[in-house]
Enzyme design. Structure first.
Site, short mmCIF file in Angstrom:
data_model
loop_
_atom_site.label_atom_id
_atom_site.label_comp_id
_atom_site.label_asym_id
_atom_site.label_seq_id
_atom_site.Cartn_x
_atom_site.Cartn_y
_atom_site.Cartn_z
N HIS A 206 0.87 -1.18 0.00
CA HIS A 206 0.00 0.00 0.00
C HIS A 206 0.90 1.23 0.00
CE1 HIS A 206 -3.73 2.28 0.74
NE2 HIS A 206 -2.93 3.10 1.40
N CYS A 207 0.75 2.05 -1.03
CA CYS A 207 1.63 3.21 -1.21
C CYS A 207 0.93 4.45 -0.66
CB CYS A 207 1.97 3.40 -2.69
SG CYS A 207 3.08 4.79 -3.00
N PRO A 208 1.46 5.05 0.41
CA PRO A 208 0.83 6.27 0.94
C PRO A 208 0.98 7.47 0.02
CG PRO A 208 2.87 5.80 2.11
CD PRO A 208 2.63 4.64 1.21
#
Length: 419
Positions: A206-208
């Site tokens: 999951h890429c912030p």
């Protein structure tokens, strides 16, 4: 049976033949029998009407879409066409971090090339186009379904089944887990994202910065984004360094010409340089861009190189962190074929059609005859999902496991039917 009373003076009721039903008469609001028209025939019964609550329920089932009641943490836009994570605003912040420095570069550094170099406008055009492409793939990554897997109906969850199953992929033992939140056996390479709260097919991370999970369906766009951003940072860094050198050289040149013409000592560049007067803000902006690119490029460039290695090995970030250094990847089919599996194949169709009406799912659930409470062997306890929430079949799972010989054990097909 109640007997009918006859008032005095009224006509006697007609005699009934054997087998003939007693005629019924409805009363009006005053308690009197309404007059019949057309020869004294009986009045038709009033039509049955549904209540307001039932009408609202039917209207809601027709108009409500799957995405409106989806239990995950995703955020939907454009009527369910765009799917992002709960932190979707981060994508706009990242886009601002890309566009603002590029705008400063085009406004202060690029004019130096336009004035001093032939065809210098190409520098500004390249920076603008490059930044636009980077932001475009960034938004595509942020708004694409990463590969959300359908959930099992909570009322039909599997019980009495093992938590883990073992399958063989290219001779390597792979463990798949039963996810309690979604109620499914996760296909190989799938993982439950704690941020989006859904099982993602070929989960990477999951890429912030993107505000979305990176998985099977948007991984190629994520790679294009970080690769394009790395090249943009390198381009701006080199152009800014050349611009800073040209800034210093132009000041010295103008001061030298001024001192020769007037026969006076060389004054400070900030007082007499014509280049400084024309491009007054280039010094501070160039220093800012050089510092920014110098600090950012190692991070973005290192991330790009890391993912290029992962693509060559056909690994995800999650698999790389879990795998042993000496452990062979079960999905490695050769460098070229690994790259082709990421960039050469079409984007798989979404497993969940979020724009389908909810009543389609309910109608399909009503037609289900399987026993989902005990997970019997006849159908694995799997109820019949609607077309809007279709489960991956055995062929889909084989596509999710790119193997050269399709060496998948028989348990894989069983698991695809038990998800």
């Amino acid at each position: 049976m109640a007997s009918a009373s006859v008032s005095p003076g009224s006509a006697p009721p007609p005699s009934l033949e054997r087998g003939q039903a007693l005629p019924t008469a409805s009363l009006d609001t005053d308690g009197q029998e309404p007059s019949s028209s057309g020869g004294g025939g009986a009045a038709p019964p009033p039509p049955t009407t549904t209540t307001t609550a039932e009408q609202q329920q039917q209207q809601r089932e027709v108009t409500e879409r799957v995405y409106m009641s989806w239990p995950g943490s995703e955020t939907f836009f454009c009527g369910g066409r765009c799917v992002s994570g709960p932190d979707w605003r981060n994508a706009f912040a990242t886009a601002g971090l890309i566009l603002v420095p590029t705008a400063l570069f085009c406004a202060f550094v690029a004019p130096v090339y336009i004035d001093e170099v032939q065809q210098g406008w190409l520098v500004a055009a390249a920076a603008a186009v490059w930044a636009s492409m980077t932001v475009t793939v960034l938004m595509i990554t942020a708004c694409t379904d990463p590969g959300i897997l359908p959930r099992r109906d909570p009322a039909r969850r599997l019980t009495g089944v093992p938590q883990q199953r073992h399958v063989a992929v290219n001779g390597v033992d792979v463990v798949i887990n039963l996810n309690r939140t979604c109620g499914i056996y996760q296909p190989p390479r799938a993982h439950h994202c704690s941020v989006n709260d859904d099982c993602i097919e070929k989960f990477d991370h999951h890429c912030p910065w993107v505000g979305n999970t990176v998985g099977l369906r948007n991984y190629r766009y994520f790679l294009a984004m970080i690769f394009s951003l790395s090249l943009l940072l390198f381009f701006v860094l080199i152009a800014s360094c050349v611009g800073a050198f040209h800034y210093h050289y132009a000041n010295v040149r103008d001061d030298h010409v001024k001192s020769i013409g007037d026969g006076e000592p060389t004054p400070a560049p900030s007082q007499t340089s014509t280049f400084t007067v024309k491009h007054g803000g280039i010094g501070a902006v160039t220093i800012f861009l050089i510092i920014l690119c110098t600090l950012t490029l190692p991070f973005v460039g290192g991330l790009t190189i890391f993912h290029l290695i992962l693509v060559s090995r056909n690994q995800t970030t999650y698999e790389n962190f879990k795998a042993n250094a000496q452990e062979r990847s079960a999905y490695d089919i050769g460098c070229l074929r690994n790259w082709y599996s990421v960039f050469g194949t079409p984007v798989p169709a979404t497993k969940v059609k979020f724009r389908d009406p909810v009543h389609n799912a309910r109608a399909s659930d009503e037609d289900d005859t399987g026993d989902a409470s005990n997970g019997d062997a006849s159908n694995g306890g799997m109820h019949s999902y609607p077309s809007s929430v279709s489960l991956p079949n055995a062929a889909t799972m084989r596509d999710a496991m790119p193997t050269s010989s399709r060496d998948v054990s028989r348990d894989t097909s069983d698991i695809s039917m038990e998800m």
